[in-house]
Design a protein around this motif. Structure first.
Motif, PDB file in Angstrom:
ATOM      1  N   HIS A   1      -6.095   4.283  -3.477  1.00  0.00           N
ATOM      2  CA  HIS A   1      -5.135   3.343  -4.042  1.00  0.00           C
ATOM      3  C   HIS A   1      -5.511   3.004  -5.493  1.00  0.00           C
ATOM      4  CE1 HIS A   1      -2.606  -0.586  -3.430  1.00  0.00           C
ATOM      5  NE2 HIS A   1      -2.097   0.219  -4.335  1.00  0.00           N
ATOM      6  N   GLY A  14      -5.544  -0.947  -0.986  1.00  0.00           N
ATOM      7  CA  GLY A  14      -5.500   0.204  -0.100  1.00  0.00           C
ATOM      8  C   GLY A  14      -5.619  -0.086   1.369  1.00  0.00           C
ATOM      9  N   VAL A  72       0.868  -1.183   0.000  1.00  0.00           N
ATOM     10  CA  VAL A  72       0.000   0.000   0.000  1.00  0.00           C
ATOM     11  C   VAL A  72       0.901   1.229   0.000  1.00  0.00           C
ATOM     12  CG1 VAL A  72      -1.801   1.268   1.215  1.00  0.00           C
ATOM     13  CG2 VAL A  72      -1.792  -1.248   1.255  1.00  0.00           C
TER      14      VAL A  72
END
Length: 452
Positions: A343, A269, A82
């Motif tokens: 993300h 994410g 991430v």
């Protein structure tokens, strides 16, 4: 000191109003054996803050963290990289301090973020519309089954044996109280999915078929035949995706005829976080949108023609629908949905496809190395980033032995299905972009030593 705002007189007045003789009367539905009759065993009545911190640090040192060892765990929760920018952006004040929009049109930033999130999920799943998220993948799965029942006016759900057992467990728990019938089966250590069994089980009472894609063993199958059979019988096809990164490479369930697609968004994410909080994804085709649970944010124009965002659909019980609500899930996983959306935005379509390609390539390489170990058989020749190995002995003690050597070497099917001895030799291995070639070699060496 404890915060006790009520006096004895306050409590007595409240009990009298509701018709209870005592506070204990409020807990009569809790079995006696489940009630505490004193302090929790093993915990001190009090301790200093420093003592508690010291004790908790000692306990934490017993953990083998994902970042500190070769990591091959999966089965619904995956370790992906991430970017630091995700954590930075979700902590901006306008996001971190925003809560669920009870006065939604005031929170334009929150609504716009959820609108973008919904768009991303709908495109990823190949559906017309997505909601603003659910609690997690398992509850989203049950909500989809409930939704199918409302659409079809039927109460039988056929669950593929490849559906994650935790998702099955949630469905079984809820079905006890709704009267739904679940047709379920345990998986077998074979290359093919149970598509034939699922199709054969569909009848005139079936509300839906639930299929995981890729499934619990990592198998990837074309869902078109199941969709056709379900639709011919007036039932819906529900596809469950626990690894959304796979859709950067695989055909979306919606393109293969799925009516409802749900899943777990943790891979994008959201860190592993000791099992939560996670974010449930929920999408469907437009004709079913009025039965979709949760909330849906939409785009509109104000009286001056300016672009704005509104809460278009809200079926939660806390709003005006009360007992007519389609779901008792009260809110969406806002912060995790935000992390997912950030993300996904950073990746873009090209980045997601690239990430998926890296995952698949590394998994193929690992499967080749591990299946070359004497006695080890690759069960799933077709997979994305997760595959199943059949070991020459029960996998559960092997996994424990590998952990003692500092390697988190997959999830044993004996752990997921403790009552089914026929699959206890199965080991599910997940390989993501975080796994290095050195990790794969270390895993292979340790596994070979353990099986020798």
């Amino acid at each position: 000191m404890r915060y006790l705002p009520l006096t004895d007189a306050d409590r007595s007045a409240m009990l009298e109003t509701i018709g209870a003789d005592s506070i204990d009367a409020l807990f009569v539905d809790v079995p006696v054996e489940a009630r505490l009759d004193g302090p929790i065993h093993g915990l001190p009545n009090h301790a200093t803050e420093m003592a508690v911190e010291r004790h908790m640090r000692m306990l934490s040192k017993k953990n083998l963290a994902a970042a500190d060892a070769p990591f091959f765990l999966g089965c619904g929760a995956y370790r992906h990289h991430v970017p630091a920018s995700v954590d930075h952006l979700i902590q901006r004040g306008e996001f971190l301090t925003a809560y669920t929009p009870y006065q939604p049109e005031i929170a334009q930033g929150t609504l716009q973020m959820l609108f973008e999130f919904q768009t991303q999920v709908a495109r990823l799943f190949g559906c017309d519309v997505a909601n603003a998220s659910m609690y997690d993948g398992s509850t989203a799965c049950w909500e989809a089954i409930g939704m199918a029942g409302r659409v079809t006016k039927r109460s039988k759900a056929v669950l593929s044996s490849g559906l994650h057992p935790h998702y099955v467990s949630v469905a079984k728990t809820m079905a006890k109280y709704t009267g739904d019938t679940l047709d379920i089966a345990a998986p077998e250590l074979v290359a093919e999915t149970d598509a034939d069994r699922v199709i054969a089980a569909i009848d005139g009472e079936t509300s839906c078929v639930v299929v995981q894609y890729p499934d619990i063993l990592g198998r990837v199958a074309d869902l078109s035949a199941i969709a056709e059979a379900a639709h011919a019988a007036g039932a819906l096809l529900i596809a469950v995706v626990t690894e959304p990164v796979a859709l950067g490479m695989l055909k979306s369930p919606g393109e293969m005829g799925a009516d409802i697609v749900v899943g777990e968004g943790q891979s994008i994410g959201v860190g592993l976080q000791f099992g939560g909080p996670y974010v449930g994804l929920f999408a469907c085709q437009e004709k079913f949108v009025r039965q979709m649970p949760g909330r849906l944010c939409g785009e509109t124009r104000d009286s001056d023609g300016k672009r704005g965002f509104v809460l278009t659909l809200s079926t939660r019980e806390q709003h005006i629908r009360r007992e007519k609500a389609t779901s008792n899930i009260c809110t969406n996983s806002g912060l995790c949905a935000l992390a997912f959306s950030i993300h996904m935005t950073l990746l873009g379509e090209k980045g997601l496809r690239g990430l998926a390609g890296i995952n698949h390539a590394k998994a193929v390489a690992a499967a080749g190395v591990l299946s070359a170990i004497p006695g080890v058989e690759l069960v799933t020749p077709t997979f994305f980033n997760e595959f199943t190995l059949k070991l020459p002995k029960a996998a559960r003690p092997v996994v424990r032995a590998l952990a003692d050597k500092g390697i988190l070497g997959g999830v044993s099917l004996g752990r997921l299905y403790p009552d089914d001895g026929s699959i206890e030799h199965g080991l599910v291995v997940a390989v993501t972009e975080t796994v290095s070639d050195e990790d794969i070699q270390a895993f292979a060496k340790a596994l070979a030593e353990e099986l020798a």
